[in-house]
Design an enzyme around this catalytic site. Structure first.
Site, PDB file in Angstrom:
ATOM      1  N   GLU A   1       0.822  -1.222   0.000  1.00  0.00           N
ATOM      2  CA  GLU A   1       0.000   0.000   0.000  1.00  0.00           C
ATOM      3  C   GLU A   1       0.855   1.272   0.000  1.00  0.00           C
ATOM      4  O   GLU A   1       0.825   2.059   0.960  1.00  0.00           O
ATOM      5  CB  GLU A   1      -0.957   0.004   1.192  1.00  0.00           C
ATOM      6  CG  GLU A   1      -1.984  -1.097   1.123  1.00  0.00           C
ATOM      7  CD  GLU A   1      -3.088  -0.956   2.163  1.00  0.00           C
ATOM      8  OE1 GLU A   1      -2.861  -0.284   3.179  1.00  0.00           O
ATOM      9  OE2 GLU A   1      -4.167  -1.529   1.953  1.00  0.00           O
TER      10      GLU A   1
ATOM     11  N   GLU B   1      -6.843  -7.737  -0.826  1.00  0.00           N
ATOM     12  CA  GLU B   1      -7.208  -7.740   0.595  1.00  0.00           C
ATOM     13  C   GLU B   1      -8.646  -7.275   0.755  1.00  0.00           C
ATOM     14  O   GLU B   1      -9.075  -6.304   0.128  1.00  0.00           O
ATOM     15  CB  GLU B   1      -6.338  -6.760   1.393  1.00  0.00           C
ATOM     16  CG  GLU B   1      -4.906  -7.149   1.583  1.00  0.00           C
ATOM     17  CD  GLU B   1      -4.174  -6.125   2.455  1.00  0.00           C
ATOM     18  OE1 GLU B   1      -4.822  -5.468   3.294  1.00  0.00           O
ATOM     19  OE2 GLU B   1      -2.964  -5.974   2.263  1.00  0.00           O
TER      20      GLU B   1
HETATM   21  C1  GLA Z   1      -4.387  -2.744   4.692  1.00  0.00           C
HETATM   22  C2  GLA Z   1      -3.005  -3.280   4.854  1.00  0.00           C
HETATM   23  C3  GLA Z   1      -2.948  -4.446   5.779  1.00  0.00           C
HETATM   24  C4  GLA Z   1      -3.784  -4.201   6.991  1.00  0.00           C
HETATM   25  C5  GLA Z   1      -5.182  -3.960   6.571  1.00  0.00           C
HETATM   26  C6  GLA Z   1      -6.086  -3.791   7.766  1.00  0.00           C
HETATM   27  O1  GLA Z   1      -5.064  -3.276   3.658  1.00  0.00           O
HETATM   28  O2  GLA Z   1      -2.408  -3.642   3.647  1.00  0.00           O
HETATM   29  O3  GLA Z   1      -1.599  -4.635   6.149  1.00  0.00           O
HETATM   30  O4  GLA Z   1      -3.313  -3.094   7.673  1.00  0.00           O
HETATM   31  O5  GLA Z   1      -5.217  -2.773   5.802  1.00  0.00           O
HETATM   32  O6  GLA Z   1      -7.323  -3.462   7.413  1.00  0.00           O
END
Ligand code: GLA
Length: 685
Positions: A151, A318
């Site tokens: 991210e 995710e």
């Molecule tokens: C993001 C991050 C993860 C985690 C999630 C939690 O997507 O990539 O590492 O922190 O949020 O919701």
């Protein structure tokens, strides 16, 4: 290399963080993964401190054992480079590599993402750990994909960042004279007489320069992309056959132009955490990802993008088993995990992945859920995870054909950034919300939409919506003209076409870039307070007309005839309302479909003035909406009828998802509350 083939069938799994658990749990993990039908896990996303406990000292034995165990269990690995969270020793050794916020605060280790991509020490450390991992695992049979970083999104204002910003500005503007002109530095004595005088937009006394702020967002995106490319080069050199991706985070704060980035990844991956309206937000995120995946490989930003039907693969990397709604988390409703996953897959995702495999027992995100919750496998969540794992392999045929779409909505990160500037006519302007509304209206009326850049080839779409596209280049405005003159129906809403690429107003009447296309000239804006709603009526309420106005019936038949009601009138029998925004519109070739009819006060002086207009242009039609309509009114303007369940077509297959509490009929069959169906499509009528 066909990266899609390399990934096999639909991907199912999540972030797997074995470093958080003793080794005896790993075996159980693999057994449970097999039970759940998991076939891919992202490993090591935040494991740098474990992999390199001291500078240059590597401990990879544990990761060898994890990868071997996974491989023995038939589970493929999306191996992460751990660079989103440098270990504490790194920040202590290189304080100049820690993030500096815009007010000059240098952050300290103790969370994650505390780095500066411009710091030479950080870049060198990243290159080192990436090479170490790639050399070690290049031939490991479990390795299926590289997951670079996590991210991307950290913005830094340190001196390294300022140096890099100046280099980027020189490349963009060429001369100081051009920069001063683009940034209108004649205002407030901001003229720069040497490059060294320019910094990142650090904390300053009053309003910052909006053009500088916009260039900074562009720069941060490009600089992080360089960091990604550096890792990609090492990975490509050592593992040329392994696809490389990074997970995009969605959100208005994100300083990443995902469309540009999409050209650099082998697979577009998004993380998605809906909050207040998960079904509509899911459809929006999925349609965005599909649009990014359609970006042409390695093309400059201003090149036309191809139709999204032919894009590269994309994947929901995710999602969570709980919903984060701001003040409190909400357990997902029974079946909701499956319904939302299915919605992503229907809209093109190559699978459904989660954060994370096993819910953490400690650490900052211990309450963020997991496919194996704290309760363990004897839980509703894990049973639903197993059900979804069993469902996915049955969907392969349905996922073979491209997603069918009936409209496009324009989306541009730079327009979003420009509309986040301070000093605009309303502090409540929200580009993303305007785009989401347009998308929601189509979504709730059964029209699957592509979210595409204003430079995209629009010719295949019967209908294109342009919500609040504040900033637009000349070339992109020409693209819209080409689309309409070729027969398309374009629906532009308020505050579009106002500024050039330097966020300077186009003069002579708004919307400067689109006046001729829309056949109007807007003289003034009248943003409305929250408690004011203006009435919109047909013009013949004021002056009888010979023909009743016809609304935005698409010029060509839409993909899904059943979702459009054909020719309609707008407004219909009763007046509509406009909120949030209004404008003094002059007709210059367009006709008024609706006019403002009240209330007439000194603050809302628009009675009798056009509110919604229509203009024939070439073989097509361009509509303009100068206020915010309700979702229902927007749909009526487009002649759409409601679709109570989510419907997505892919070739001969239909995905139907009932997110609601009532039973509905789809193609003659009942769909129970919360139910879904994926089946060959029966032609209607
Ligand atoms: C993001 C991050 C993860 C985690 C999630 C939690 O997507 O990539 O590492 O922190 O949020 O919701």
């Amino acid at each position: 290399m066909d990266w899609s083939e390399r990934l096999g069938g639909l991907c199912y799994g999540g972030d797997y963080n074995p470093e958080q658990w003793p080794e005896d749990v790993w075996k159980e993990d693999v057994e449970l993964m097999r039970r759940a039908g998991v076939n891919l896990v992202s490993v090591g996303v935040f494991s740098w401190a474990r992999l390199e406990p001291a500078p240059g000292v590597h401990d990879l034995g544990w990761l060898d054992r994890v990868l071997d165990l996974l491989h023995d269990g038939g589970i493929r690995v999306d191996l992460a480079t751990p660079t989103a969270s440098p270990p504490p020793w790194f920040g202590l050794a290189h304080p100049d590599a820690l993030t500096v916020t815009h007010d000059g605060t240098r952050l300290t280790h103790g969370s994650r993402d505390t780095y500066c991509v411009h710091s030479p020490a950080y870049r060198a450390a990243c290159a080192g750990i990436v090479r170490t991992l790639a050399e070690r695992y290049r031939d490991h049979p479990a390795l299926a994909m590289w997951h670079v970083h996590n991210e991307y999104g950290t913005t830094c204002h340190c001196d390294h960042a300022a140096d890099a910003f100046r280099i980027w500005l020189r490349a963009r503007h060429g001369t100081l004279e051009a920069l001063n002109d683009a940034w209108t530095t004649s205002f407030w004595s901001q003229h720069y007489s040497a490059w060294e005088q320019i910094t990142t937009p650090r904390a300053t006394q009053y309003l910052p320069n909006p053009s500088q702020a916009l260039d900074f967002r562009r720069f941060v995106s490009d600089a992080m992309l360089d960091h990604f490319r550096e890792q990609k080069a090492v990975l490509r050199e050592l593992t040329p056959d392994i696809p490389i991706t990074t997970n995009f985070v969605l959100g208005d704060w994100v300083p990443v132009n995902h469309r540009r980035w999409a050209a650099e990844v082998d697979l577009v991956a998004i993380d998605h955490y809906p909050s207040t309206d998960p079904p509509a937000e899911t459809a929006f995120a999925a349609d965005l990802a599909r649009g990014w995946a359609a970006s042409p490989a390695h093309a400059p930003t201003d090149a036309p993008a191809p139709c999204p039907a032919t894009g590269k693969p994309w994947l929901l990397m995710e999602q969570a088993v709980v919903t984060y709604t701001g003040p409190r988390m909400r357990a997902k409703r029974p079946g909701e995990i499956t319904r939302l996953s299915l919605s992503h897959i229907a809209r093109g995702s190559r699978g459904a992945m989660f954060f994370q495999w096993r819910a953490s027992r400690g650490g900052a995100e211990l309450w963020y859920g997991g496919m194996v919750p704290h309760t363990g496998p004897d839980s509703r969540i894990f049973r639903e995870i197993c059900d979804l794992g069993a469902l996915l392999p049955t969907l392969e045929d349905a996922c073979a054909a491209p997603v069918e779409t009936g409209a496009a909505i324009l989306w541009d990160a730079e327009a979003n950034w420009a509309l986040q500037a301070p000093g605009l006519p309303s502090t409540e302007l929200n580009y993303t919300e305007a785009v989401r509304q347009a998308h929601r209206v189509l979504y709730r009326h059964g029209v699957t939409a592509d979210l595409v850049h204003p430079s995209a080839d629009l010719s295949a779409y019967p209908l294109v919506l342009v919500p609040s596209l504040y900033l637009i280049s000349d070339a992109d405005a020409d693209n819209l003209r080409r689309y309409v003159s070729g027969g398309g129906t374009l629906v532009v809403s308020y505050l579009s076409g106002i500024a050039d690429e330097h966020a300077r107003v186009r003069l002579g009447g708004y919307p400067g870039a689109l006046r001729d296309l829309l056949g109007i000239r807007v003289e003034e804006f009248h943003p409305l307070p929250p408690d004011v709603a203006l009435t919109l009526s047909a013009p013949d309420v004021l002056a009888p007309r010979s023909t009743s106005p016809r609304a935005g019936t698409p010029a060509r038949p839409p993909t899904d005839e059943a979702t459009f009601s054909g020719e309609t009138t707008f407004p219909g029998d009763r007046p509509e309302t406009g909120t949030f925004w209004s404008e003094h519109v002059h007709l210059e070739g367009a006709e008024a479909l609706a006019v403002y009819t009240g209330p007439h006060t000194l603050d809302t002086p628009l009675s009798g003035q056009p509110a919604i207009t229509r203009h024939p242009y070439g073989s097509g039609t361009a509509l303009y909406i100068s206020t915010r309509l309700t979702d229902d009114a927007y749909a009526r303007l487009l002649g759409l009828s409601p679709a109570p369940v989510e419907l997505v077509r892919r070739g001969d297959w239909l995905f139907a998802v009932n997110h609601g509490d009532e039973e509905h009929e789809v193609d003659g069959e009942r769909l129970s509350p919360g139910g879904f169906a994926v089946r060959p499509h029966v032609e209607r009528g």
